[in-house]
Design a protein around this motif. Sequence first.
Motif, PDB file in Angstrom:
ATOM      1  N   ILE A 184     113.996  17.838  37.913  1.00  0.00           N
ATOM      2  CA  ILE A 184     115.500  17.617  38.236  1.00  0.00           C
ATOM      3  C   ILE A 184     116.193  18.496  37.390  1.00  0.00           C
ATOM      4  O   ILE A 184     115.939  18.701  36.086  1.00  0.00           O
ATOM      5  N   ALA A 185     117.091  19.172  37.904  1.00  0.00           N
ATOM      6  CA  ALA A 185     118.130  19.920  37.090  1.00  0.00           C
ATOM      7  C   ALA A 185     119.334  19.348  36.519  1.00  0.00           C
ATOM      8  O   ALA A 185     120.188  18.418  37.080  1.00  0.00           O
ATOM      9  N   GLY A 186     119.931  19.735  35.187  1.00  0.00           N
ATOM     10  CA  GLY A 186     121.035  19.329  34.761  1.00  0.00           C
ATOM     11  C   GLY A 186     121.388  20.155  33.548  1.00  0.00           C
ATOM     12  O   GLY A 186     121.048  21.138  33.539  1.00  0.00           O
ATOM     13  N   LEU A 187     122.802  19.784  32.884  1.00  0.00           N
ATOM     14  CA  LEU A 187     123.101  20.501  31.778  1.00  0.00           C
ATOM     15  C   LEU A 187     123.663  19.631  30.787  1.00  0.00           C
ATOM     16  O   LEU A 187     124.014  18.412  31.105  1.00  0.00           O
ATOM     17  N   GLU A 188     123.224  19.810  29.527  1.00  0.00           N
ATOM     18  CA  GLU A 188     124.029  19.069  28.327  1.00  0.00           C
ATOM     19  C   GLU A 188     125.214  19.623  27.984  1.00  0.00           C
ATOM     20  O   GLU A 188     125.312  20.922  27.568  1.00  0.00           O
ATOM     21  N   PHE A 189     126.368  19.246  27.804  1.00  0.00           N
ATOM     22  CA  PHE A 189     127.638  19.550  27.528  1.00  0.00           C
ATOM     23  C   PHE A 189     127.981  19.264  26.238  1.00  0.00           C
ATOM     24  O   PHE A 189     127.810  18.174  25.585  1.00  0.00           O
ATOM     25  N   ARG A 190     128.251  20.320  25.175  1.00  0.00           N
ATOM     26  CA  ARG A 190     128.456  19.880  23.881  1.00  0.00           C
ATOM     27  C   ARG A 190     129.714  20.707  23.667  1.00  0.00           C
ATOM     28  O   ARG A 190     130.175  21.664  24.021  1.00  0.00           O
ATOM     29  N   LYS A 191     130.612  20.058  22.495  1.00  0.00           N
ATOM     30  CA  LYS A 191     131.367  20.696  21.866  1.00  0.00           C
ATOM     31  C   LYS A 191     131.281  20.841  20.420  1.00  0.00           C
ATOM     32  O   LYS A 191     131.315  19.974  19.691  1.00  0.00           O
ATOM     33  N   ASP A 192     131.214  22.203  19.923  1.00  0.00           N
ATOM     34  CA  ASP A 192     130.787  22.377  18.457  1.00  0.00           C
ATOM     35  C   ASP A 192     129.446  21.600  18.464  1.00  0.00           C
ATOM     36  O   ASP A 192     128.662  21.735  19.053  1.00  0.00           O
ATOM     37  N   LYS A 193     129.452  20.531  17.351  1.00  0.00           N
ATOM     38  CA  LYS A 193     128.049  19.861  17.194  1.00  0.00           C
ATOM     39  C   LYS A 193     128.100  18.435  17.921  1.00  0.00           C
ATOM     40  O   LYS A 193     127.170  17.928  17.884  1.00  0.00           O
ATOM     41  N   LYS A 194     129.061  18.337  18.595  1.00  0.00           N
ATOM     42  CA  LYS A 194     129.316  16.848  19.192  1.00  0.00           C
ATOM     43  C   LYS A 194     128.618  16.818  20.739  1.00  0.00           C
ATOM     44  O   LYS A 194     129.010  17.547  21.451  1.00  0.00           O
ATOM     45  N   LEU A 195     127.570  15.949  21.010  1.00  0.00           N
ATOM     46  CA  LEU A 195     127.193  15.734  22.412  1.00  0.00           C
ATOM     47  C   LEU A 195     128.228  14.857  23.133  1.00  0.00           C
ATOM     48  O   LEU A 195     128.529  14.103  22.943  1.00  0.00           O
ATOM     49  N   LEU A 196     128.820  15.566  24.168  1.00  0.00           N
ATOM     50  CA  LEU A 196     129.972  14.932  25.049  1.00  0.00           C
ATOM     51  C   LEU A 196     129.457  14.164  26.125  1.00  0.00           C
ATOM     52  O   LEU A 196     129.634  12.931  26.213  1.00  0.00           O
ATOM     53  N   PHE A 197     128.482  14.598  26.986  1.00  0.00           N
ATOM     54  CA  PHE A 197     127.757  14.041  27.822  1.00  0.00           C
ATOM     55  C   PHE A 197     126.694  14.949  28.628  1.00  0.00           C
ATOM     56  O   PHE A 197     126.389  16.161  28.323  1.00  0.00           O
ATOM     57  N   ILE A 198     125.890  14.280  29.492  1.00  0.00           N
ATOM     58  CA  ILE A 198     124.890  15.088  30.169  1.00  0.00           C
ATOM     59  C   ILE A 198     124.952  14.945  31.666  1.00  0.00           C
ATOM     60  O   ILE A 198     125.364  13.938  32.137  1.00  0.00           O
ATOM     61  N   GLY A 199     124.833  15.813  32.250  1.00  0.00           N
ATOM     62  CA  GLY A 199     125.160  15.853  33.834  1.00  0.00           C
ATOM     63  C   GLY A 199     123.819  16.249  34.468  1.00  0.00           C
ATOM     64  O   GLY A 199     122.864  17.037  33.953  1.00  0.00           O
ATOM     65  N   ILE A 200     123.301  15.374  35.235  1.00  0.00           N
ATOM     66  CA  ILE A 200     122.122  15.309  35.998  1.00  0.00           C
ATOM     67  C   ILE A 200     122.529  15.501  37.493  1.00  0.00           C
ATOM     68  O   ILE A 200     123.069  14.712  38.126  1.00  0.00           O
ATOM     69  N   ALA A 201     121.829  16.689  38.003  1.00  0.00           N
ATOM     70  CA  ALA A 201     122.179  16.904  39.509  1.00  0.00           C
ATOM     71  C   ALA A 201     121.299  15.872  40.592  1.00  0.00           C
ATOM     72  O   ALA A 201     120.082  15.802  40.341  1.00  0.00           O
TER      73      ALA A 201
END
Length: 980
Positions: free
Chosen positions: A59-76
């Motif tokens: 399953i493909a996805g992406l982890e979105f971070r800004k600086d050190k902070k985890l914003l959210f995870i996208g799961i296709a």
Amino acid sequence: MYLNVHSQYSLRYGTMSIPKLVEEARSRGITQMVLTDINNSTGIMEFMRECDDKDIKPIAGLEFRKDKKLLFIGIAQNKEGMRELNEFLSEHNLEQKPLPETAPAFRHAFTVYPHSYAGELKENEFLGMRFDELHLLYKKDLSGIKEKLVALQPVFVADKLEYRLHEYLRGIDLNALLTMVSPDDKCKPTDMFFAPGKLEASYAKYAFVLDNTRNLMNRCIMDYPKGRVNLNRKTFSGNKKNDRELLEKLALSGMEYRYGKNNKEALKKVKHELKVIYELDFCAYFLITWDIIRYSTLQGYYHVGRGSGANSIVAYCLRITDVDPIELNLYFERFLNAQRTSPPDFDIDYSWDEREDVQDYIFKRYGSKHVALLGTMSTFKDRSIIREIGKVMGLPKSEIDGFTDQRRAAFNRDNAVFKKITAIHQMMANMPNQRSIHAGGVLISEEPITYYTALDLPPKGMATVQWDMYEAEKIGYDKYDILSQRGIGHIKQAVKLIEENQQRKIDIHQVKAFMKDPVVNAQLKSGNTIGCFYIESPAMRQLIRKLDCDNYLILVAASSIIRPGVASSGMMGTYIKYHHAPEQVKYLHPVMEEQLKETYGVMVYQEDVIKVCIHFAGMDGTDADILRRGMSGKYRSKIEFDRLVERFHVEAVKLGRPEEIVKEVWRQVSSFAGYSFSKAHSASFAVESYQSLFLKTYYPREFMVAVLNNYGGFYSRFLYVLELRKSGAVVHLPCVNHSDNTVNITGVDAYLGFVGVHGLESAFIERIPDERRQNGPYQNMENLIKRTGLGLEQTIILIRVGALRFTGQSKKELLWKVHRLFDTDAKPTNELVLFNVEAKNYQLPELVNTQLENAYHELEILGFPVSMSLFDLLETEYRGEINAGDLVNHIGQTVRMVGLFVCEKTVPTKNNKIMWFGTFLDADGKFFDTTHFPNPTTGYPFRGAGCYLIQGKVVEDFGFPSIEVLKIAKLPIVGNPVMQ
């Protein structure tokens, strides 16, 4: 149950390669998982291939971070969902805007927020709960969020050992000591795959969380095609039938231009190639390349088409290349055949200042959603990473220097700290380090390219995929190589300068006429090729001299045998020997003589391997090229390769070739194939070499100015200035009333440009000539300062380099005046004034600059003297016993010479020692070359720029004399009078 898995592509964070990641999951019985690397989708397609091989659902996805902070995870949820995630990240990368705190409303992707997220959750959004956060749910009313909770067990490392590696990676990334890497800077020690059953046990009290997680993953189906498919733009015209008809029309029209109306051999080859191109579905690829060439030609850009594509007569007829495959007996199968395991490509070279416009055309012509530049992935390699590890450990620089010094290898071997660094280095070796951009690869996709990758925005400012050419090939993309090189810039600007300075228009594409010009060929034979593309290096000039090279075919061979593999295998020496004594060649078989007579029985090119396979062993062109590729390590199927090796022997014997001769021919073929170089490549280089050579022969002044203005070539700038002077030009120092930003030439007068003036700011490099062109020459120093806004330091640089000599005042007078001027309260400005007030004149004592002082100023500011020769700066008047032109009369004798250092090349010997090859100029400006064998004396034989006293034995190799150095010492120059 793993929604948040990371690979090494989470750069300087994750530790596992994709294959290891999948194997670790398989060994724990995991049947499905989501790859979510941080802010990139580099590994997604590789991940899907590996999972398919191991019967794991990817399953493909992406982890979105800004600086050190985890914003959210996208799961296709599917292919469309992956496109949404990639496009979301691409938008922020390309527009250089920060990621938002909340995700957009994805239609085909799920969003998982960390449990701390307080916003309202949409239908496709969830909260991720780590196992060590479950206590936060105790006695909490879950009625509103129960169906939204999913298990979030991140995976970054494989085990405790890799966690330590992770800490080092974070230290390197943050340029911080290990002790300064905070918990927020790294993952948790538990962020790894759990043993079977442990994850379920951890969530036992909240089993519904696992059910939610399982349901989410079950709804995801990566509906990508399996295996390699053709993802390139499928048509040029929008219709395959129209493509076929257009390609045939263009090829036949071009054939008439290249060969005339009745060339049966050309027609036969064109029709054969067109059939293969149709069958392999490459019409669009040829037509798109033709379209790129058409655009650039209309813009007046000059290109060189090279690479294996020069084997194609269709490419020649479409004017993609200028290499005639009939003239050189080239094989189309070397470029394109049904069994080729990697996609072919055309290498199209442009001038460095025109390439980006061509790329921009491709983006606009074929659509920004369908075009991207190819990326590369640099890895942790070589010993430089030892320095990075040492810094993270807090070691002092001196200790780190000792660990990277090869001479201390034996001492370091037993050092405990070094052993630790080495262990970390070995774990880190070849891990991806950072994404970058390919030298010139462009992808043109049928579908939006974001189905397969997110896009980066490197410094070039054009969208770039997040994986490299090898991954592109596996996914299904064929690249177009749009490259740049200085040699084309030399040619382009030289032609322009000739038209401006001599009012002559040059058709630089009349290469066949250049090749037949006896004056050009005499220039080639002399080795006087400084500035000429590919044939100016010391090694190439020596080879040209040794071969008495005076024609195109020999130059094509020289361009191939100069390659390191061929040269080190001994085949260069064999070729030169037989070139001078062809009667000594003993051919193994009449077929070998028939096919290799041009190269005296020596296999010089990859095409020679193909010829022998076809004509000696009776193989077809496709199998012959597969065999060649297999011997060079580029064919992956050993079974298929072994079958072809056997076929070579069987078919050759069937043709009546004696078995012993077959074995020897095979030995020669197999030993050479790994070193060989494409004849089409060599021919392309030689075409451009002849264009440069024609310009240097007939228009040397304009040519050398063009070389200087396109940032030179193999040598440093001072040598090209010397060559400009030798061409008959009068070389002037920069002058504010004559110079431009680059070198200019009018008649025989060449003024050095401001670009080469060290310390002069780029704004003034442009402003000084621009202001002069708009408002006339500068009247004096004060006028220059008012009109350009020069400050004290910048004016001093111009004074010291002699750029204000038009005033008729000495440098010392000007320096005195400029300090007085800037010491007053009334600072000069570039604003308009109502009245021009004459500056007061003061009576100064006579202040004279000597020629020696001027030379030192030039050395400091330009890097080389113009007013004097470096020989004239020597303390000694001794210039050696002989000059370069007299070397040939002293073969075998020990001589002493004085030479101006030009360049050197360091070469390791077979017994791990070091030797050097040097190039020098004598006092008359003639080149001579030196060889420095390893000797008991320590220290480097060269001490940088300057003149050297050289003692050595004169030796000769095929008529080319050089010196085997016994002693060498740098000669002192007279002191700077200002410092005395």
